[in-house]
Design a protein around this motif. Structure first.
Motif, short mmCIF file in Angstrom:
data_model
loop_
_atom_site.label_atom_id
_atom_site.label_comp_id
_atom_site.label_asym_id
_atom_site.label_seq_id
_atom_site.Cartn_x
_atom_site.Cartn_y
_atom_site.Cartn_z
N TYR A 1 0.87 -1.18 -0.06
CA TYR A 1 0.00 -0.12 0.00
C TYR A 1 1.03 1.52 -0.20
CZ TYR A 1 -3.32 3.54 1.65
OH TYR A 1 -4.02 4.66 1.68
N THR A 2 1.91 1.03 0.74
CA THR A 2 2.99 2.48 0.93
C THR A 2 3.41 2.62 -0.52
OG1 THR A 2 3.36 1.74 3.20
CG2 THR A 2 4.92 3.48 1.96
N GLN A 3 3.93 1.65 -1.40
CA GLN A 3 4.06 2.01 -2.59
C GLN A 3 3.35 2.75 -3.60
OE1 GLN A 3 5.15 -2.13 -4.20
NE2 GLN A 3 7.14 -1.21 -4.77
N TYR A 4 2.01 2.61 -3.31
CA TYR A 4 0.95 3.19 -4.02
C TYR A 4 0.79 4.51 -3.60
CZ TYR A 4 0.12 -0.65 -7.10
OH TYR A 4 0.32 -1.66 -7.86
N VAL A 5 0.94 4.75 -2.33
CA VAL A 5 0.59 6.01 -1.70
C VAL A 5 1.78 6.87 -2.13
CG1 VAL A 5 0.72 7.43 0.38
CG2 VAL A 5 -0.85 5.29 0.28
N GLN A 6 2.95 6.55 -2.16
CA GLN A 6 4.21 7.32 -2.63
C GLN A 6 4.11 7.77 -4.27
OE1 GLN A 6 7.40 4.62 -1.66
NE2 GLN A 6 7.59 5.06 0.21
N ARG A 7 3.45 6.85 -4.86
CA ARG A 7 3.33 7.15 -6.35
C ARG A 7 2.15 7.98 -6.62
NH1 ARG A 7 1.91 8.79 -10.11
NH2 ARG A 7 2.14 8.11 -12.55
N PHE A 8 0.98 7.90 -5.70
CA PHE A 8 -0.31 8.59 -5.76
C PHE A 8 -0.56 9.08 -4.26
CE2 PHE A 8 -0.93 5.12 -8.82
CZ PHE A 8 -1.02 5.85 -10.09
N PRO A 9 0.00 10.60 -3.98
CA PRO A 9 -0.09 10.70 -2.84
C PRO A 9 -1.56 11.12 -2.42
CG PRO A 9 1.80 12.02 -3.64
CD PRO A 9 1.13 11.21 -4.87
N GLU A 10 -2.30 11.41 -3.39
CA GLU A 10 -3.90 11.56 -2.99
C GLU A 10 -4.35 10.34 -2.33
OE1 GLU A 10 -2.74 13.03 -7.35
OE2 GLU A 10 -2.42 11.26 -6.02
N LEU A 11 -3.99 9.20 -2.73
CA LEU A 11 -4.71 8.00 -1.91
C LEU A 11 -4.56 8.25 -0.36
CD1 LEU A 11 -3.21 5.27 -4.31
CD2 LEU A 11 -5.57 6.24 -4.20
N ASP A 12 -3.75 8.83 0.32
CA ASP A 12 -3.67 8.95 1.63
C ASP A 12 -4.79 9.77 2.29
OD1 ASP A 12 -2.24 8.06 3.73
OD2 ASP A 12 -1.04 10.05 4.02
N LYS A 13 -5.49 10.51 1.38
CA LYS A 13 -6.61 11.52 1.74
C LYS A 13 -7.93 10.75 1.33
CE LYS A 13 -3.76 15.61 1.56
NZ LYS A 13 -3.59 16.78 1.14
N VAL A 14 -8.02 9.57 0.62
CA VAL A 14 -9.17 8.86 0.30
C VAL A 14 -9.92 8.55 1.29
CG1 VAL A 14 -10.12 6.89 -0.90
CG2 VAL A 14 -8.36 8.15 -1.89
N ALA A 15 -11.24 8.81 1.38
CA ALA A 15 -12.44 8.34 2.31
C ALA A 15 -12.19 6.81 2.53
CB ALA A 15 -13.55 8.86 2.27
#
Length: 380
Positions: free
Chosen positions: A85-99
């Motif tokens: 999951y961290t890999q995808y958050v690093q690539r798409f920082p917006e995911l860290d704010k997804v509801a």
């Protein structure tokens, strides 16, 4: 004046053309993996996921703007595979704010929050940690709110349904060419195993497939007619649980395992670099895990009472594979890994690592980082 009228006419024609394209898209019909027919939504700018681990499948189709398209998902990806999951958050920082619409079960899914997010499309699985076709009330509420719900499947019958699931996602995300490219490669890689096994008439090696090693202290959790068990069978193995456990998974007794020793031991790994200290009986594989650490974790868990005395373990025929292949569109790699372990002479020219590297490079927006399977003996 004529130039002005020409521009206005051109703009009108463009607008009519775009309206026609959207109308055609809306009129097209798709059939999801639950057999449900529905109009293809004109847009999929806002996507709701019923299971967070579907994210890599969508990333295959959209490696650029995916982070802005996901508006809601449960916490299963970050809880069950935090390093991935961290890999995808690093690539798409917006995911860290997804509801977050739930945790790791359909019961925890909040339909009220999901509707409030105003998604265009909701992507659910036939089975798994989110809503399924059995959750009729949830489906009715989402549909009544104007949300297109589509079902895909990487879990219930993955080798049959992965290609079709990617085609459905390609339609929904308006990326059919990208989906077709992945499906063609997927089928080609699966055929490499199927074609060689079609000409094999020898004995299939017997395997004890231990499920989620280290999750509990009991022995011996296993998979039978579902999940990784299907991939083991496709790789040319004989699952010792197949005639004993009718469902997808269950538990064998240690006594039975000792009296019916398998040719190979294979455990599924749910550990990571983050869990090594807290949960030392788990096998570490996946993003961020190096080969030395992976092998050390496998050796450690094989020291358990009963498991350590299995001939397969004592003779070095013990292996582990990343558990989350069972819910991944890259499940074909697991089939190749199993085939290589089970029939090393037949598949001596097959290199699953090359397959995985190629799939990452061609289709994923994150790099291949880590080991996803390991053998007790380094040269296997």
């Amino acid at each position: 004046m004529q130039t002005l009228w020409s521009r206005l006419a051109g703009g009108l024609l463009l607008a009519l053309s775009m309206t026609s394209l959207y109308s055609q898209a809306a009129m097209q019909e798709i059939t999801d993996l639950a057999g449900r027919k529905m109009p293809l939504p004109a847009k999929s700018d806002r996507i709701l996921l019923g299971e967070g681990r579907t994210l890599p499948a969508l990333a295959i189709l959209d490696g650029q703007t995916l982070g802005r398209r996901i508006v809601g998902m449960p916490r299963d990806f970050e809880q069950l595979d935090p390093a991935g999951y961290t890999q995808y958050v690093q690539r798409f920082p917006e995911l860290d704010k997804v509801a977050h619409t739930g945790r790791t079960t359909a019961e925890s899914f909040s339909v009220e929050k999901a509707i409030a997010l105003k998604p265009d499309v909701a992507v659910f699985g036939l089975e798994g940690h989110g809503p399924t076709p059995d959750n009729k009330e949830i489906l009715a509420q989402l549909t009544a709110a104007g949300i297109t719900v589509v079902f895909i499947d990487f879990r219930k019958d993955p080798l049959r349904n992965t290609a079709r699931s990617m085609e459905v996602l390609g339609q929904v995300m308006h990326a059919p060419e990208r989906a077709a490219a992945f499906v063609a490669e997927y089928r080609s890689q699966l055929a490499r195993v199927e074609q060689k096994l079609a000409g094999f008439h020898g004995r299939k090696p017997s395997v004890f497939l231990e499920n989620r090693v280290g999750l509990s202290e009991e022995c011996c959790a296993t998979m039978s007619h579902g999940l990784m068990g299907l991939m083991l069978e496709a790789g040319g193995g004989s699952n010792i649980a197949a005639d004993l456990i009718p469902g997808e998974f269950g538990t064998l007794s240690l006594e039975y395992l000792m009296s019916h020793p398998p040719d190979l031991y294979i455990g599924t790994a749910i550990g990571s670099m983050q869990t090594l200290a807290r949960m030392p009986m788990r096998i570490a594989l996946g993003a961020g895990v190096d080969a030395k650490t992976a092998r050390a974790s496998l050796k450690h868990t094989l020291q358990r009472q009963g498991i350590a005395s299995l001939p397969a373990v004592q003779q070095g025929r013990a292996y582990a594979i990343w558990h989350h292949f069972y819910s991944s569109p890259f499940n074909v790699v697991a089939v190749q890994v199993f085939a290589k372990w089970l029939h090393p002479e037949l598949f001596q020219d097959m290199e699953p690592r090359q397959t995985l590297s190629m799939l990452y490079e061609r289709f994923l927006p994150v790099p291949l980082d880590g080991e996803y399977w390991v053998a007790l003996t380094p040269d296997q």
